[in-house]
Enzyme design. Sequence first.
Site, short mmCIF file in Angstrom:
data_model
loop_
_atom_site.label_atom_id
_atom_site.label_comp_id
_atom_site.label_asym_id
_atom_site.label_seq_id
_atom_site.Cartn_x
_atom_site.Cartn_y
_atom_site.Cartn_z
N ARG A 4 0.88 -1.17 0.00
CA ARG A 4 0.00 0.00 0.00
C ARG A 4 0.91 1.22 0.00
O ARG A 4 1.75 1.36 0.88
CB ARG A 4 -0.88 -0.03 1.26
CG ARG A 4 -1.71 1.21 1.51
CD ARG A 4 -2.81 1.31 0.47
NE ARG A 4 -3.90 2.16 0.87
CZ ARG A 4 -3.85 3.49 0.92
NH1 ARG A 4 -2.77 4.14 0.61
NH2 ARG A 4 -4.91 4.17 1.28
N GLU B 247 -11.33 5.03 -5.00
CA GLU B 247 -11.72 3.63 -5.05
C GLU B 247 -12.06 3.26 -6.50
O GLU B 247 -12.47 4.12 -7.28
CB GLU B 247 -12.94 3.38 -4.15
CG GLU B 247 -12.71 3.71 -2.69
CD GLU B 247 -11.67 2.83 -2.02
OE1 GLU B 247 -11.67 1.61 -2.27
OE2 GLU B 247 -10.85 3.38 -1.26
N ARG C 143 -1.02 -5.45 4.37
CA ARG C 143 -0.22 -4.90 3.28
C ARG C 143 0.94 -4.09 3.87
O ARG C 143 0.77 -3.40 4.86
CB ARG C 143 -1.05 -3.98 2.39
CG ARG C 143 -2.24 -4.66 1.74
CD ARG C 143 -3.12 -3.67 1.02
NE ARG C 143 -3.68 -2.69 1.96
CZ ARG C 143 -4.62 -1.82 1.65
NH1 ARG C 143 -5.10 -1.76 0.43
NH2 ARG C 143 -5.08 -0.98 2.55
#
Length: 170
Positions: free
Chosen positions: A55, A63, A97
């Site tokens: 990330r 999104e 992540r």
Amino acid sequence: MKKINKILGLLVFILIIYVPCFAENYKVLYVSDGDTVAVKRTENDKETGELIKVRLFGIDAPEINQDYGYESKQTLINFIRNKNVKIYGKKKDRYGRVLGTVYYNNENINEKMVKTGNAWWYEKYDKKNVRMKQYQEAAQKNKLGIFAKKNYISPWEFRKIKREKKKRKN
């Protein structure tokens, strides 16, 4: 004894700050959206080890199901998919992540996504980053990327609205 403890503490601090948790080179195999990629370590131009999700630290991209989400993802694909990159990061987010800064040809890709208006500076998690604030302000002023749209919504606001709608349905 106190002096030795201070020196050891300083050495540990320096190691934590300056030693990245990743080795030098990774290949970007997949781009999930404008702020998340999947990579594998490379040695002698060969992929090795497990797939690692990264990330991009300090940014938040639209999104996929949000206005401009696809364009943001496509921009990150154009910047680094199938490229060898360097990743610096230590912590993991709640989804497992790695939170990292990605470099391609010595260029900070996290910053590039904000500079080009394809992601927001995620101030909540990177409050002291004056440079990122300036990059976002310039992108907004110049109406780059998402900021060329009218009534754009930050990803965190978009997610909040979605959660509230879901609560109302239940």
